[in-house]
Write an enzyme that holds these catalytic residues in place. Structure first.
Site, PDB file in Angstrom:
ATOM      1  N   LYS A 195       0.852  -1.200   0.000  1.00 12.25           N
ATOM      2  CA  LYS A 195       0.000   0.000   0.000  1.00 12.25           C
ATOM      3  C   LYS A 195       0.879   1.239   0.000  1.00 12.25           C
ATOM      4  CE  LYS A 195      -1.869   2.855   2.923  1.00 12.25           C
ATOM      5  NZ  LYS A 195      -1.904   4.053   2.075  1.00 12.25           N
ATOM      6  N   GLU A 270       9.267   0.946  10.968  1.00 13.33           N
ATOM      7  CA  GLU A 270      10.283   1.987  10.782  1.00 13.33           C
ATOM      8  C   GLU A 270       9.573   3.311  11.009  1.00 13.33           C
ATOM      9  OE1 GLU A 270      13.396   1.458  10.239  1.00 13.33           O
ATOM     10  OE2 GLU A 270      13.293  -0.678   9.798  1.00 13.33           O
ATOM     11  N   CYS A 304      12.785  10.791   7.807  1.00 15.02           N
ATOM     12  CA  CYS A 304      12.657  10.248   9.167  1.00 15.02           C
ATOM     13  C   CYS A 304      13.928  10.460   9.973  1.00 15.02           C
ATOM     14  CB  CYS A 304      12.304   8.775   9.101  1.00 15.02           C
ATOM     15  SG  CYS A 304      13.439   7.852   8.081  1.00 15.02           S
ATOM     16  N   GLU A 404       8.462  15.464  16.447  1.00 14.86           N
ATOM     17  CA  GLU A 404       8.906  15.418  15.054  1.00 14.86           C
ATOM     18  C   GLU A 404       8.060  16.369  14.223  1.00 14.86           C
ATOM     19  OE1 GLU A 404       8.046  11.874  12.733  1.00 14.86           O
ATOM     20  OE2 GLU A 404      10.086  11.961  11.971  1.00 14.86           O
TER      21      GLU A 404
END
Ligand code: NDP
Length: 513
Positions: A195, A270, A304, A404
């Site tokens: 996906k 992750e 990331c 973040e």
């Protein structure tokens, strides 16, 4: 700051090789191109100018069920897992060659769909081909072990595929994230349902055309574009999926982990980060400034592992920050198709608003905005552009320091000695990445060994290798991708014991007479 604009370019020309059904880009299930059950579609927009670029099938739960059924059949009855590793490898080498042959197309598709500059998407396409090549090579290498157990047994292990793998990826490296999932899984003999992000599915569809042209067995690779809340959740919670591999935000990772408890499927996560880039006063000045910029502003900070916290020694700080701000203000921001562009747009209007909300919070919290912070207008007004942004005067509890942001926003923290540098660097719930810049190699090693993070660099930032493990400590994830670790994560280990002295054990007495 400089502004780069677009040369003449048409999305229909860039997407000319993608399949269409009635003008809609279809999904790929069971070796066929299909529209969504019920015919739902999603419009995709160019982040650099807000213009529509294509309409794509939007998968529903029924489509996911069809993909899972196809994958299940392909794994349980199909040839892929049973194929010789050398034959699987040969096909994967051909995937790598096909990506290389279409490198410009892949690069242009990701620049159109994601906005990142061509110079970045060119690297992504090269890396993607090399990732398939790396795992094609690994497929035929030894993976088991033998064990010296007491006679008369001989014990050894083999690695076998896990089965049907659901794979969910984000929008920041569309082609590369799909590749990091598909290449090791396929090399190990698994079948996949991928996906892509609903925002950036186009390069994954282009990748599926390669699998289709190379006639991979039907059901071996399925691509189902659609929303995470339905399509992603259906994959994570299915009783028929054996493994879920996810890259994305930590909050989503948590919900995927919960959904995966349905059948206790194997899981790799992750997730996000708030990574420290520690600069000591004895670092090579221009190198450290250069990588501090690259660490946070590459891909507009939507990385990331971004070095989003600059942790700098007090005695160097004023000179360093002055140079950093000067260079940040000179970054050429603009349309990714302009070869001069160094930083592209934010992925979507919604994500730009999230980043802007963080910038406003930083100002409210009392941090000092040194540069950027604003939306870019003029020729960039229709796109999702934000200027490279740097905050100083931060304190550890500010949200811009702890959370973040996933955008071009750097926060500066200051230390006086090595112990304080380490304490600040580790003061985060995340543990994905980190770097140390110093001319003292012993100090570099001391500090890097104290960092609670999975990916670290000394005197550089960001290089990523197909050969080396990628993943985080703490709330940055579970497991590792890439390298042999990434391959192992798609295998079960089977222990095989062979009795070399075929005779009754005599444990229970034989009382027949
Ligand atoms: P999200 O977590 O929102 O989305 C990632 C993927 O998960 C998308 O495909 C999304 O679908 C899907 N998803 C969303 N909700 C669910 C759900 N409930 N169940 C299943 N799937 C779901 O992250 P972003 O796309 O916003 O990406 C940014 C995040 O990803 C950042 O936090 C970043 O740190 C992290 N990231 C981590 C990397 C790493 O290697 N550690 C690499 C790249 C990014 P949809 O299409 O609907 O959005």
């Amino acid at each position: 700051m400089q502004i780069a604009t677009r040369p003449a370019n048409s999305s229909s020309e860039i997407l000319a090789h993608l399949p269409r059904i009635g003008g809609v880009i279809p999904m790929y299930v069971d070796g066929e191109w299909r529209l969504a059950a019920g015919g739902a579609t999603r419009e995709l927009y160019d982040p650099a100018n807000g213009q529509p670029i294509a309409s794509i099938a939007e998968a529903t739960e029924a489509d996911v069920e069809a993909a899972i059924a196809a994958a299940r059949k392909a794994f349980d009855e199909g040839p892929w897992a049973a194929m010789n590793a050398a034959d699987r490898a040969a096909l994967l080498f051909r995937v790598a060659d096909a990506i290389d042959a279409r490198r410009d197309e892949f690069s242009r598709i990701d620049t159109l769909n994601n906005g990142k500059p061509l110079r970045e998407t060119q690297y992504d396409a090269i890396d993607a081909a090399n990732c398939f090549r790396y795992y094609a090579g690994l497929a035929t290498k030894p993976h088991g072990q033998t064990f010296d157990v007491p006679a008369p047994s001989q014990t050894f292990t083999v690695r076998e595929p896990i089965g049907v793998c659901g794979q969910i990826v984000p929008w920041n490296y569309p082609l590369l994230m799909a590749t990091w999932k598909l290449a090791p899984a396929l090399a190990a003999g698994n079948v996949c349902i991928l996906k892509p992000s609903e925002l950036t599915p186009l390069s994954t569809i282009a990748l599926a055309t390669i699998f289709d042209e190379l006639e991979f067995p039907p059901g071996t690779i399925n691509v189902v574009p659609g929303p995470g809340a339905t399509v992603g959740h259906a994959l994570a919670s299915s009783m028929l999926v054996d493994k879920i591999a996810f890259t994305g935000g930590t909050k989503t990772g948590r919900s995927i982990m919960q959904a995966a408890t349905s059948n206790l499927k194997k899981i790799s996560l992750e997730l996000g980060g708030k990574s420290p880039n520690v600069v000591f006063a004895d670092a090579d000045f221009e190198t450290a400034v250069d990588y501090a910029l690259f660490g946070i502003f590459a891909n507009a900070g939507q990385v990331c592992s971004a070095g989003s916290r600059l942790v700098v020694e007090r005695s160097l700080r004023d000179r360093f920050v002055e140079r950093l701000v000067e260079r940040a203000q000179n970054i050429r921001v603009g349309d990714g198709f302009d070869p001069q562009t160094e930083m592209g747009p934010i992925i979507s209007p919604l994500h730009r608003e999230r980043v802007e909300a963080y910038i406003a919070t930083g100002v409210e919290e009392g941090a000092k905005l040194l540069c950027g912070g604003e939306r870019l207008g003029g020729p960039l007004a229709a796109g999702n552009f934000i200027a490279p942004t740097i905050f100083d005067g931060t304190s550890p509890n500010m949200r811009i320091v702890k959370e973040e942001i996933f955008g071009p926003v750097l926060v500066i923290q200051t230390f006086d000695d090595e112990a304080e540098a380490i304490a600040i660097a580790n003061d985060t719930v995340y543990g994905l990445a980190g770097a140390v810049f110093t001319g003292d190699i012993a100090k570099a090693h001391r500090v890097i060994r104290k960092l609670r993070a999975g990916i670290t660099w000394i005197n550089t930032y960001h290089p990523t290798y197909n050969e080396a493990p990628w993943g985080g400590y703490k709330q940055s994830g579970i497991g590792r991708e890439l390298g042999t670790y990434g391959y192992d994560a798609y295998t079960e280990v089977k222990q095989i014991n062979v009795n070399l002295d075929v005779a009754p054990s005599g444990w229970f007495a034989d009382r027949r007479v």
